[in-house]
Structures are given as structure tokens and as C-alpha cells.
Design a protein around this motif. Sequence first.
Motif, PDB file in Angstrom:
ATOM      1  N   VAL A  55       0.836  -1.195   0.000  1.00  0.00           N
ATOM      2  CA  VAL A  55       0.000   0.000   0.000  1.00  0.00           C
ATOM      3  C   VAL A  55       0.871   1.246   0.000  1.00  0.00           C
ATOM      4  O   VAL A  55       2.035   1.199   0.446  1.00  0.00           O
ATOM      5  CB  VAL A  55      -0.934   0.006   1.238  1.00  0.00           C
ATOM      6  N   GLU A  56       0.337   2.350  -0.513  1.00  0.00           N
ATOM      7  CA  GLU A  56       0.919   3.673  -0.355  1.00  0.00           C
ATOM      8  C   GLU A  56      -0.128   4.570   0.292  1.00  0.00           C
ATOM      9  O   GLU A  56      -1.313   4.465  -0.034  1.00  0.00           O
ATOM     10  CB  GLU A  56       1.326   4.274  -1.706  1.00  0.00           C
ATOM     11  N   ALA A  57       0.322   5.446   1.189  1.00  0.00           N
ATOM     12  CA  ALA A  57      -0.584   6.371   1.865  1.00  0.00           C
ATOM     13  C   ALA A  57      -0.334   7.786   1.361  1.00  0.00           C
ATOM     14  O   ALA A  57       0.736   8.357   1.596  1.00  0.00           O
ATOM     15  CB  ALA A  57      -0.385   6.303   3.378  1.00  0.00           C
ATOM     16  N   PHE A  58      -1.317   8.342   0.638  1.00  0.00           N
ATOM     17  CA  PHE A  58      -1.272   9.733   0.194  1.00  0.00           C
ATOM     18  C   PHE A  58      -1.834  10.583   1.327  1.00  0.00           C
ATOM     19  O   PHE A  58      -2.989  10.401   1.722  1.00  0.00           O
ATOM     20  CB  PHE A  58      -2.106   9.895  -1.076  1.00  0.00           C
ATOM     21  N   VAL A  59      -1.012  11.502   1.859  1.00  0.00           N
ATOM     22  CA  VAL A  59      -1.456  12.300   3.005  1.00  0.00           C
ATOM     23  C   VAL A  59      -1.219  13.780   2.748  1.00  0.00           C
ATOM     24  O   VAL A  59      -0.163  14.181   2.259  1.00  0.00           O
ATOM     25  CB  VAL A  59      -0.744  11.876   4.316  1.00  0.00           C
ATOM     26  N   VAL A  60      -2.214  14.576   3.074  1.00  0.00           N
ATOM     27  CA  VAL A  60      -2.111  16.035   2.983  1.00  0.00           C
ATOM     28  C   VAL A  60      -1.615  16.528   4.340  1.00  0.00           C
ATOM     29  O   VAL A  60      -2.310  16.391   5.353  1.00  0.00           O
ATOM     30  CB  VAL A  60      -3.472  16.663   2.634  1.00  0.00           C
ATOM     31  N   GLU A  82       3.570  12.367   0.265  1.00  0.00           N
ATOM     32  CA  GLU A  82       3.140  13.559   1.005  1.00  0.00           C
ATOM     33  C   GLU A  82       2.742  14.672   0.046  1.00  0.00           C
ATOM     34  O   GLU A  82       3.380  14.885  -0.973  1.00  0.00           O
ATOM     35  CB  GLU A  82       4.225  14.033   1.957  1.00  0.00           C
ATOM     36  N   CYS A  83       1.660  15.331   0.396  1.00  0.00           N
ATOM     37  CA  CYS A  83       1.190  16.502  -0.356  1.00  0.00           C
ATOM     38  C   CYS A  83       1.196  17.672   0.630  1.00  0.00           C
ATOM     39  O   CYS A  83       0.356  17.737   1.538  1.00  0.00           O
ATOM     40  CB  CYS A  83      -0.205  16.257  -0.912  1.00  0.00           C
ATOM     41  N   ARG A  84       2.154  18.563   0.472  1.00  0.00           N
ATOM     42  CA  ARG A  84       2.376  19.636   1.425  1.00  0.00           C
ATOM     43  C   ARG A  84       1.407  20.805   1.221  1.00  0.00           C
ATOM     44  O   ARG A  84       1.147  21.222   0.096  1.00  0.00           O
ATOM     45  CB  ARG A  84       3.800  20.169   1.293  1.00  0.00           C
ATOM     46  N   VAL A  85       0.869  21.294   2.343  1.00  0.00           N
ATOM     47  CA  VAL A  85       0.066  22.516   2.355  1.00  0.00           C
ATOM     48  C   VAL A  85       0.636  23.435   3.426  1.00  0.00           C
ATOM     49  O   VAL A  85       1.460  23.019   4.252  1.00  0.00           O
ATOM     50  CB  VAL A  85      -1.425  22.210   2.634  1.00  0.00           C
ATOM     51  N   ALA A  86       0.193  24.684   3.420  1.00  0.00           N
ATOM     52  CA  ALA A  86       0.764  25.670   4.339  1.00  0.00           C
ATOM     53  C   ALA A  86       0.288  25.472   5.779  1.00  0.00           C
ATOM     54  O   ALA A  86       1.025  25.716   6.733  1.00  0.00           O
ATOM     55  CB  ALA A  86       0.427  27.080   3.862  1.00  0.00           C
ATOM     56  N   LEU A 122      -5.809  17.862  -5.791  1.00  0.00           N
ATOM     57  CA  LEU A 122      -6.509  17.047  -6.789  1.00  0.00           C
ATOM     58  C   LEU A 122      -5.559  16.636  -7.915  1.00  0.00           C
ATOM     59  O   LEU A 122      -5.562  15.471  -8.345  1.00  0.00           O
ATOM     60  CB  LEU A 122      -7.691  17.834  -7.347  1.00  0.00           C
ATOM     61  N   ASP A 123      -4.740  17.566  -8.378  1.00  0.00           N
ATOM     62  CA  ASP A 123      -3.783  17.242  -9.446  1.00  0.00           C
ATOM     63  C   ASP A 123      -2.784  16.191  -8.971  1.00  0.00           C
ATOM     64  O   ASP A 123      -2.429  15.269  -9.729  1.00  0.00           O
ATOM     65  CB  ASP A 123      -3.036  18.504  -9.888  1.00  0.00           C
ATOM     66  N   ARG A 124      -2.352  16.323  -7.737  1.00  0.00           N
ATOM     67  CA  ARG A 124      -1.373  15.366  -7.196  1.00  0.00           C
ATOM     68  C   ARG A 124      -1.995  13.974  -7.058  1.00  0.00           C
ATOM     69  O   ARG A 124      -1.335  12.956  -7.308  1.00  0.00           O
ATOM     70  CB  ARG A 124      -0.867  15.867  -5.837  1.00  0.00           C
ATOM     71  N   ILE A 125      -3.257  13.926  -6.679  1.00  0.00           N
ATOM     72  CA  ILE A 125      -3.945  12.635  -6.599  1.00  0.00           C
ATOM     73  C   ILE A 125      -3.999  11.990  -7.974  1.00  0.00           C
ATOM     74  O   ILE A 125      -3.686  10.805  -8.135  1.00  0.00           O
ATOM     75  CB  ILE A 125      -5.364  12.807  -6.018  1.00  0.00           C
ATOM     76  N   TYR A 126      -4.392  12.764  -8.979  1.00  0.00           N
ATOM     77  CA  TYR A 126      -4.493  12.234 -10.337  1.00  0.00           C
ATOM     78  C   TYR A 126      -3.150  11.680 -10.803  1.00  0.00           C
ATOM     79  O   TYR A 126      -3.082  10.611 -11.426  1.00  0.00           O
ATOM     80  CB  TYR A 126      -4.967  13.322 -11.291  1.00  0.00           C
ATOM     81  N   ASN A 127      -2.075  12.379 -10.498  1.00  0.00           N
ATOM     82  CA  ASN A 127      -0.750  11.958 -10.936  1.00  0.00           C
ATOM     83  C   ASN A 127      -0.198  10.791 -10.119  1.00  0.00           C
ATOM     84  O   ASN A 127       0.771  10.147 -10.533  1.00  0.00           O
ATOM     85  CB  ASN A 127       0.232  13.134 -10.873  1.00  0.00           C
ATOM     86  N   VAL A 153     -12.387  13.495  -6.708  1.00  0.00           N
ATOM     87  CA  VAL A 153     -11.423  12.387  -6.597  1.00  0.00           C
ATOM     88  C   VAL A 153     -11.918  11.191  -7.403  1.00  0.00           C
ATOM     89  O   VAL A 153     -11.141  10.522  -8.103  1.00  0.00           O
ATOM     90  CB  VAL A 153     -11.211  12.000  -5.123  1.00  0.00           C
ATOM     91  N   GLN A 154     -13.217  10.918  -7.312  1.00  0.00           N
ATOM     92  CA  GLN A 154     -13.798   9.802  -8.068  1.00  0.00           C
ATOM     93  C   GLN A 154     -13.555   9.969  -9.564  1.00  0.00           C
ATOM     94  O   GLN A 154     -13.205   9.002 -10.256  1.00  0.00           O
ATOM     95  CB  GLN A 154     -15.304   9.718  -7.785  1.00  0.00           C
TER      96      GLN A 154
END
Length: 315
Positions: A55-60, A82-86, A122-127, A153-154
Amino acid sequence: MPEILTITLKPAVDYATSTEHVEAGPKLYCGTPRVDPGGGGVNVARAIVRLGGSVEAFVVVGGPMGDRLLTLLAAENVPTVECRVAGETGYSLAVTDAGSGEQFRFSLPGESVSETEAQIILDRIYNTVQRDEFVVLSGGVANGLPDNFPQKVQAAVSQRNGRLIVDTSKAPLLHLIKSPSAPLDVLRLDRSEIEKAVDRPLLSIAENLAYSKQLVERGVAQIVVCGHGSEGSVMVAGDQKFFCHAPQVPVRSKIGAGDALVGALTLSLARGDVPEQALKWGVAAAAATVSTEGTALFELADTEALLPQCRLERC
């Protein structure tokens, strides 16, 4: 076996402790806390790793609390994207009253994401999504994201021919139920969430099954899994209906039980099991989790031991 990706839009660092007695007024002295990475998809990924899955965990994530979350995941050998936000990642606190055994749970949210960050996520999820992958969107939707974000996301997952399993809550869940754009592969929800949707209590398993069947017939999801408290979980898969009786175990903490169910169910489906067998795995993992302390998840051996006790009933 297809790869599995979990998506957590609202992760948290989970603290669990206990005190002699919880009451208003005096300072309460707690024991040394247990600290775990948390949030729906995070826990689903942790469960899949414990079951021997890939598994991979995509986390904001954001801020020092986000850094700590990633460190905790690395300690459990959970691969992350990881998807970095401020904004700072949130955290939660669970305090058990040692005298009564009651558990008090507090959730402190992270900061809101901006409109620009929403598109980046959303773009990072798609990629990140791979073709034909199982994708689990689990947990709350971060503040600042629109209620229809799960459907965005769907759409991204469908472009990769992925299979999407959703376990969310509040307004985004109600939006999925009331305005489905296309059937999800699997929707998992609690009885309390169905009760909010229909604005009345569901007193019987038959009522639970009937509403779950409506969700399938309305095109909300191809498979609907709904918890029915300590009794077990129902499943409607196409025209088939099942109820899986949960084994009786000592209840120490309910934290993470639903996520454990989703993780075990997803891995079972990815391994090619029929939906009802996947449901049994999910119920066994949930039962093994509620018998652990605080924010701990199940052990593989305990789940395997409980699996034969998960009695499946065709309805």
C-alpha cells in the motif's frame, strides 16, 4: 494483485492516555500518552501493512505536526506520498476514565486549505493513482475543500480505471448520497451516518439492509457496507444481501475499528476474494481493534483467530 492507494485529506496525530477520573474543574493528571499516526486513510494503510499487503498512503500534511505524522508512519514502515500545504496538521486526544472505563475523544482540526491548494491536491492525486489500482478515500474532508471533493477524486480515479472505496462523513457523505455522479465501487458508512441521512433511527438489521439496498439501487455505490454497532455489519452487493455477525470481544477502545474494517476489506478484495469474504475479514479486523487499548490497531494473529467466529448470514 493490484496496488492499493489510500488518500487522507484530513490526517491527525492521535494521542491516547488515561486518568483516574474525568471531571470538570480540577487539573487532571494523565498517564504517558500513546502517540499514533491517525486519520481515516492513514489507519487504513496501517491496517493493510499489518495484514501483509502492499500500500501507499497519500497524506495532505503541513507544519511540525505534519512532520511528526510522517515520522510515525515511517516507523511503521508505511510508504507515503506527502502533499504539502501551508496549514498545520491537526491532532486528536482520547482520554480514558480509569475508574469507569469510559473514553472521551476530542478532535482538534488542522488549518484550512486554500482554493489553490485544493487544486494542487486534486492534481497530485491524479498523478499518483496508478492504472487499475484500488483507491481508498477515507476520513474527513479538510476544511476549505468543497463538499463535492470526493466526487472530484472519483472522477480522477475513474480516468485511471481505478476502483474507489469511500468512507467519509458529514456534508461530503450527504452530498455523495443525495447527488451521486456515478456509482462508487464501495461505500462504507456507520449506522449513525445513515440515521442522519434519513433523519430517523434504524432499529433493526432489516432496516439497515433496506436502506443500504436503496443506495445501491439509486446508483450511489455498487457495494454498500454499513456497520450495525457491536452486532456486526451489513453488505449489499448488487442483488445480494449479507449480514456478518461480529465475534464477542472485550471492548477497550473503538478508535480505528472502522478504518481497520475498511483496510482488511480492501486488501481482501484486491486479493480477489468475493465481497462477502472481504466483509468477514473486515469484521474480524474491527473486532480485533476494539479489544486493543487507546489508538492501537489489531495484531494479525488476533484477526486470523477471530475470522472463523465471524458468522456470515445471507439475507
